[in-house]
Design a protein around this motif. Structure first.
Motif, short mmCIF file in Angstrom:
data_model
loop_
_atom_site.label_atom_id
_atom_site.label_comp_id
_atom_site.label_asym_id
_atom_site.label_seq_id
_atom_site.Cartn_x
_atom_site.Cartn_y
_atom_site.Cartn_z
N SER A 34 38.17 -40.92 16.60
CA SER A 34 38.96 -41.94 17.36
C SER A 34 40.42 -41.51 17.34
O SER A 34 41.01 -41.65 18.15
CB SER A 34 38.63 -43.46 16.97
OG SER A 34 37.24 -43.44 16.93
N ILE B 183 38.56 -45.08 26.19
CA ILE B 183 37.66 -45.20 25.09
C ILE B 183 38.56 -44.99 23.60
O ILE B 183 38.31 -45.52 22.52
CB ILE B 183 36.66 -44.36 25.21
CG1 ILE B 183 35.84 -44.47 23.95
CG2 ILE B 183 37.10 -42.92 25.38
CD1 ILE B 183 34.33 -44.00 24.07
N ALA B 184 39.28 -44.08 23.74
CA ALA B 184 40.40 -44.04 22.60
C ALA B 184 41.11 -45.22 22.18
O ALA B 184 40.80 -45.62 20.75
CB ALA B 184 41.45 -42.88 22.84
N LEU C 249 33.31 -41.81 12.76
CA LEU C 249 33.49 -42.20 14.07
C LEU C 249 35.03 -42.65 14.10
O LEU C 249 35.79 -42.55 15.14
CB LEU C 249 32.83 -43.69 14.05
CG LEU C 249 32.59 -44.33 15.43
CD1 LEU C 249 32.69 -43.39 16.68
CD2 LEU C 249 31.60 -45.41 15.37
N ALA C 250 35.58 -43.02 12.94
CA ALA C 250 37.08 -43.70 12.74
C ALA C 250 37.77 -42.37 13.24
O ALA C 250 38.83 -42.56 13.70
CB ALA C 250 37.45 -44.58 11.84
N MET D 90 41.32 -38.42 18.88
CA MET D 90 41.13 -38.00 19.96
C MET D 90 42.36 -38.01 20.92
O MET D 90 42.34 -36.81 21.67
CB MET D 90 40.05 -39.22 20.67
CG MET D 90 39.16 -38.64 21.52
SD MET D 90 37.80 -39.67 21.82
CE MET D 90 38.56 -40.65 23.15
N THR E 116 28.92 -42.08 17.96
CA THR E 116 29.73 -41.18 17.72
C THR E 116 29.83 -40.17 19.03
O THR E 116 30.77 -39.54 19.34
CB THR E 116 29.50 -40.26 16.43
OG1 THR E 116 29.20 -41.30 15.13
CG2 THR E 116 30.88 -39.73 16.12
N LEU F 215 30.47 -49.95 21.22
CA LEU F 215 30.87 -48.51 21.86
C LEU F 215 29.95 -48.10 22.78
O LEU F 215 30.24 -47.42 23.67
CB LEU F 215 31.33 -47.79 20.59
CG LEU F 215 32.30 -46.76 20.81
CD1 LEU F 215 33.56 -47.67 21.25
CD2 LEU F 215 32.77 -46.14 19.67
N VAL G 199 31.33 -41.42 21.85
CA VAL G 199 33.03 -41.09 21.95
C VAL G 199 33.23 -39.82 22.37
O VAL G 199 33.94 -39.43 23.20
CB VAL G 199 33.52 -41.46 20.47
CG1 VAL G 199 35.01 -41.27 20.40
CG2 VAL G 199 33.21 -42.81 20.03
N ALA H 109 38.21 -47.66 20.72
CA ALA H 109 37.64 -47.12 19.31
C ALA H 109 38.74 -47.10 18.28
O ALA H 109 38.44 -47.61 16.94
CB ALA H 109 37.07 -45.57 19.48
N MET H 110 40.07 -46.78 18.53
CA MET H 110 41.09 -46.91 17.61
C MET H 110 41.39 -48.37 17.05
O MET H 110 41.52 -48.60 15.93
CB MET H 110 42.34 -46.26 18.12
CG MET H 110 42.31 -44.88 18.00
SD MET H 110 43.80 -44.10 17.95
CE MET H 110 44.56 -44.80 19.72
#
Lengths: 166, 497
Positions: free
Chosen positions: B43, B203-204, B39-40, B46, B326, B435, B329, B207-208
């Protein structure tokens, strides 16, 4: 909970000790949720609520923020009875990472991409006690090169690399 | 079939092959880093993918996904440090195998089991796609609303940690999703005067901040020198004949479990891996040695993992309902590129759809071919002290954030969410449900609005629709099943005291 109790609990929390008295963690979570939920709830009315067949902008946020507040109340109340752990805060890493991002945000406008990257690396390195100047400089150089290759050349992004301060 | 006439040529085009390769490579590279899970990784990469055209971006992100999964498994085996909950199960037997000096074999099995699991998952995906599209014709706004609600209800019930807090996170995510211009009225909501928030929170950035930055702050002190990692030669990786034989049943069992769980909206690959391992505990030949370093304990969860990842694309692409955080995302990435997932995707964007699926095949092949010889490189990356790595990751995050709109505001937002994310870790709040809520928020609101409009404002009409009722009943049952242990404990406790 007297003021003294609250004070010592808070200080112990800050110092990083684990105190297991009335799940403070959950109370904080609940409190924050109530705060967030209430603010958004009150604000939602200014967007108009409408009816269920003709929903205005505020209808859905009103429902959700109400839910957040309600969950916050439940969690906070549960926290009064349970017991839980408190995680110590890593102050130095937190400060360094935050600072490095701030530096980047400021420097990229003032000085351009590459100085921002270098300053960012430098500031971030302060977060770890085992950082040393020479490896940090090397990392800064490598990362600058990498960023230049990936973003300026590879993706051809129009970001000024170095700006003079006039 | 469209897969071969449209999909393969698209996926085999030079550009897309390159992106696939890049995705797998970068995904494994970053996924290997301790603490950084798929997931990370997605991000982080992305922002870069935004500059590619849609098919290429998705192909790359998908490659990143299974690449990162593989990288996380390597870390789990070698260091017992899983990057994400789905690698945690692999660490159980994998690390034990490493202690027995069989790390190479463990990693090899990871790759092969993942490949087979992925292959099975893709086959299921392809065969089910037309049926899903047909089924979705019966889906109206109310049904979509129910399915999305199902995903949101399921999401916290399988993460570790308090379910109540999980639901709080979903709700907060929904709330954050409300930030931005309201679609129907054009009123900016919750922008608090900042015009940069009119399009909502990216969202980026979310998430980041929540995953990338928060993870770094948490990891700096606890990352002491990662233990000695042995050199892994190619020969040391080849499993024995017994290993090959042992590997087959768990791989297929794991794949089956993975396919099932991956396709369910809201349930991610973590649940698949836990269940696959639990199944092995009951059915494996070597079940008594599970946990002590047995091939079955590595093959099953890895196969389940990859199968789940592939099948999770089914609801995500065809219904617009993400299979996991995930996938949420990925869904966000899709929407940023202006692609609307849904039943029409297959017919309106056949190149994208079939090209993506074909790229899954190719990506899985690249994963195996590339990563087995390159294991040495990945291992040596683990040797780099975290002290040197994390500033690089921070820079990647900052530049990535800035590159979205060339606006420093976005960098400040990453700062904010990094801070919030770290606070969440301290308070034991899970970011993944947030998320999910965030990505689904606008869609759920729209479907809810429409459903209520069509039902003349009467909720009971809504609930009495057959599909809606079925979906919601299932959700309620599952929650009950999960809450059962707690309820019975309370009842028994009450009786005895």
């Amino acid at each position: 909970m007297s003021v003294f109790d609250a004070g010592t609990t808070f200080l112990a929390w800050v110092a990083g000790h684990q105190m297991v008295s009335r799940n403070l963690q959950d109370i904080v979570v609940g409190g924050l949720a109530i705060l967030l939920g209430s603010v958004f709830f009150i604000q939602s009315f200014s967007y108009g609520i409408g009816t269920s067949t003709a929903m205005q902008a505020g209808y859905f946020p009103m429902l959700i923020s109400g839910l957040v507040t309600a969950l916050g109340v439940i969690i906070a109340v549960k926290g009064f009875y349970g017991s839980g752990v408190i995680h110590p805060i890593s102050w130095r890493p937190l400060a360094a990472v935050m600072f490095s991002i701030v530096i980047f945000a400021v420097a990229i406008k003032l000085f351009g991409l590459l100085p921002a990257v270098i300053l960012c690396v430098g500031a971030a390195a302060l977060g770890d006690t085992s950082s040393r100047p020479v490896p940090t400089v090397l990392v800064a150089a490598t990362v600058s090169l990498g960023v230049w290759l990936i973003f300026s050349i590879g993706l051809a992004l129009p970001i000024p690399l170095i700006k003079g301060v006039f | 079939m469209d897969l071969f006439t449209i999909g393969l040529p698209t996926a085999l085009s030079f550009d897309n092959l390159l992106y696939c390769f890049l995705g797998v490579f970068l995904g494994t590279l970053i996924g290997v880093l301790p603490g950084v899970g798929p997931l990370a990784t997605i991000s982080l990469l992305m922002p870069i993918s935004m500059y590619l055209e849609p098919t290429g971006a998705l192909v790359m992100l998908a490659g990143v996904y299974y690449g990162a999964q593989y990288g996380g498994s390597i870390t789990a085996v070698l260091l017992n440090l899983p990057g994400e909950s789905s690698s945690a199960i692999t660490a159980l037997d994998g690390y034990q195998m490493r202690l027995q000096g069989r790390a190479g074999v463990a990693i090899f099995i990871t790759a092969v089991a993942s490949f087979i699991g992925g292959g099975i998952g893709i086959t299921i995906l392809i065969s089910c796609a037309p049926y899903i599209v047909q089924m979705s014709r019966m889906f109206g706004a109310a049904e979509y609303f129910a399915a999305m609600l199902f995903a949101l209800i399921m999401a916290p019930s399988i993460t570790q940690g308090s379910m109540l807090k999980g639901y709080l996170m979903v709700a907060v995510g929904l709330l954050l999703g409300c930030v931005g211009l309201d679609v129907n009225s054009g009123i900016p909501r919750y922008s608090f005067g900042a015009y940069q928030l009119y399009e909502g929170i990216s969202i980026a950035i979310l998430a980041m901040g929540l995953f990338g930055i928060a993870e770094i702050v948490d990891s700096i002190r606890s990352q002491k020198a990662s233990g000695p990692t042995a050199r892994i030669s190619l020969r040391a990786m080849i499993p024995t004949r017994q290993d090959w034989k042992d590997m087959v049943p768990p791989t297929f069992r794991g794949s089956a479990v993975g396919c099932f769980f991956g396709a369910l909206p809201g349930v991610g690959s973590s649940a698949a891996t836990y269940c696959a391992y639990a199944l092995e505990r009951r059915t494996s030949k070597n079940r008594l040695q599970l946990g002590k370093g047995v091939v079955d304990g590595v093959a099953a969860p890895e196969a389940a993992n990859n199968a789940a990842v592939q099948t999770a694309f089914v609801p995500t692409l065809l219904l617009g309902i993400p299979g996991s955080a995930t996938m949420a995302v990925m869904l966000g990435a899709l929407m940023i590129h202006g692609i609307a997932p849904g039943p029409a995707l297959m017919s309106q964007q056949p190149q994208l759809f079939w090209g993506l699926i074909a790229s899954f095949w190719i990506g899985n092949i690249i994963l195996v071919l590339l990563n087995i010889p390159l294991v040495g490189i990945w291992v040596s990356i683990l040797r780099i002290p975290y002290t040197l790595l994390y500033p690089a990751i921070i820079v990647l995050v900052c530049v990535g954030a800035y590159s979205l709109r060339f606006n420093a505001f976005d960098v400040w937002m990453v700062l904010l969410f990094g801070f919030v994310g770290y606070g969440m870790r301290l308070l034991d709040l899970e970011p993944a449900p947030l998320l999910m809520g965030f990505v689904l928020g606008p869609m759920i609101e729209e479907n809810f609005r429409r459903a209520m409009l069509l039902a003349y404002g009467d909720v009971t009409t809504l609930l009495s629709k057959p599909i809606v009722a079925t979906i919601l009943t299932c959700a309620a049952l599952i929650i009950l099943l999960n809450a059962m242990p707690q309820i019975t404990r309370r009842l028994n406790g009450g009786r005895s005291s």
